[in-house]
Design an enzyme around this catalytic site. Structure first.
Site, short mmCIF file in Angstrom:
data_model
loop_
_atom_site.label_atom_id
_atom_site.label_comp_id
_atom_site.label_asym_id
_atom_site.label_seq_id
_atom_site.Cartn_x
_atom_site.Cartn_y
_atom_site.Cartn_z
N GLY A 73 34.26 43.32 29.08
CA GLY A 73 35.70 43.48 28.93
C GLY A 73 36.44 42.32 29.56
O GLY A 73 35.94 41.70 30.50
N GLN A 78 43.32 37.60 33.19
CA GLN A 78 42.17 36.91 33.79
C GLN A 78 42.01 35.48 33.29
O GLN A 78 41.33 34.67 33.91
CB GLN A 78 40.88 37.69 33.50
CG GLN A 78 40.79 39.02 34.21
CD GLN A 78 39.51 39.74 33.84
OE1 GLN A 78 39.48 40.49 32.87
NE2 GLN A 78 38.45 39.50 34.58
N CYS A 119 33.19 42.59 37.64
CA CYS A 119 34.35 41.96 37.00
C CYS A 119 34.09 40.47 36.89
O CYS A 119 33.59 39.85 37.83
CB CYS A 119 35.58 42.22 37.86
SG CYS A 119 37.07 41.46 37.23
N LEU A 120 34.44 39.88 35.74
CA LEU A 120 34.23 38.44 35.55
C LEU A 120 35.06 37.63 36.54
O LEU A 120 34.72 36.48 36.83
CB LEU A 120 34.58 38.04 34.11
CG LEU A 120 33.66 38.60 33.02
CD1 LEU A 120 34.14 38.18 31.65
CD2 LEU A 120 32.22 38.16 33.25
N HIS A 161 39.84 49.89 33.99
CA HIS A 161 39.64 48.67 34.76
C HIS A 161 40.51 47.53 34.20
O HIS A 161 41.19 46.82 34.95
CB HIS A 161 38.14 48.31 34.71
CG HIS A 161 37.75 47.00 35.31
ND1 HIS A 161 36.83 46.90 36.33
CD2 HIS A 161 38.14 45.73 35.04
CE1 HIS A 161 36.68 45.61 36.66
NE2 HIS A 161 37.46 44.88 35.88
N GLU A 162 40.52 47.39 32.87
CA GLU A 162 41.29 46.30 32.23
C GLU A 162 42.80 46.55 32.31
O GLU A 162 43.57 45.61 32.50
CB GLU A 162 40.85 46.10 30.77
CG GLU A 162 39.36 45.84 30.54
CD GLU A 162 38.80 44.68 31.36
OE1 GLU A 162 39.57 43.81 31.78
OE2 GLU A 162 37.58 44.68 31.62
N HIS A 165 44.09 45.40 35.49
CA HIS A 165 44.33 43.94 35.49
C HIS A 165 45.73 43.63 34.97
O HIS A 165 46.43 42.78 35.51
CB HIS A 165 43.33 43.22 34.58
CG HIS A 165 42.02 42.89 35.24
ND1 HIS A 165 41.93 42.14 36.38
CD2 HIS A 165 40.74 43.18 34.88
CE1 HIS A 165 40.65 41.99 36.70
NE2 HIS A 165 39.90 42.62 35.82
#
Ligand code: NI
Length: 198
Positions: A73, A78, A119-120, A161-162, A165
């Site tokens: 994701g 990000q 997470c990236l 989660h996204e 962000h």
């Protein structure tokens, strides 16, 4: 015979050109992923109101970036695009890209569930986070049409989660202060090590 040879040379040349062009396109499409604790990750993304080709290109670039980084994701924040856009692919074969524009949670379940998250933007860190088990929400597609959504399981975890962000939150915010400090120290150490090796 000669003609055939010319034709095959020509085709060979064209194939090479296409290969080169697509290689270049893949390189071009990769976006830089911001890393925690970058303050840019704390911005609140704004609603998408224009559904045009630029939006489509942004989503393609985001998917490319996410696949390249082996993520499941990615939120636009990000990659420093301050828009409410999320891309997800939960399939094993990485052939089921999902795009959520302006995703919104309407109703969360009372039940909660703990799930390991990464997470990236927080490379190498995996921690358990407790979130509502499922939720009802809505989002727009690339044409601006609104859809309702009932998310549970991994999709529920990933979308929550996204969406965090998009509101300037990172999954480590859900952890204790002590754990957060440990993560910051670990990432700083990691950065120093990679700088020393470079
Ligand atoms: Ni993330």
């Amino acid at each position: 015979m000669k003609q055939l040879e010319i034709m095959s040379n020509f085709l060979h040349h064209i194939t090479q050109c296409i290969l080169f062009a697509s290689f270049f396109l893949i390189i071009m499409a990769l976006l830089k992923i911001l890393e925690f604790p970058d303050p840019k990750l704390r911005q609140r993304a704004s609603e998408v109101t224009v559904f045009d080709n630029t939006l489509k290109t942004t989503c393609e670039d985001m998917l490319e970036t996410m696949y390249n980084a082996k993520g499941i994701g990615l939120a636009a924040i990000q990659v420093n695009i301050i828009k409410r856009i999320v891309v997800i692919d939960l399939s094993e074969e990485k052939n089921n890209p999902l795009i959520f524009v302006n995703p919104e949670i309407i109703k969360i379940s009372v039940d909660t569930k703990q799930h390991g998250e990464g997470c990236l933007s927080v490379p190498g860190i995996y921690e358990n986070v407790t979130r509502p088990d499922s939720f009802i929400g809505k989002y727009h597609d690339l044409d601006g049409l609104e859809h309702k959504l009932e998310a549970d399981g991994l999709l529920s975890v990933c979308l929550q989660h996204e969406i965090d962000h998009l509101n300037g939150r990172v999954f480590v915010d859900h952890l204790s202060r002590l754990k957060q400090e440990k993560i910051v120290r670990k990432l700083q150490k990691e950065k120093r090590r990679s700088l020393a090796e470079a």
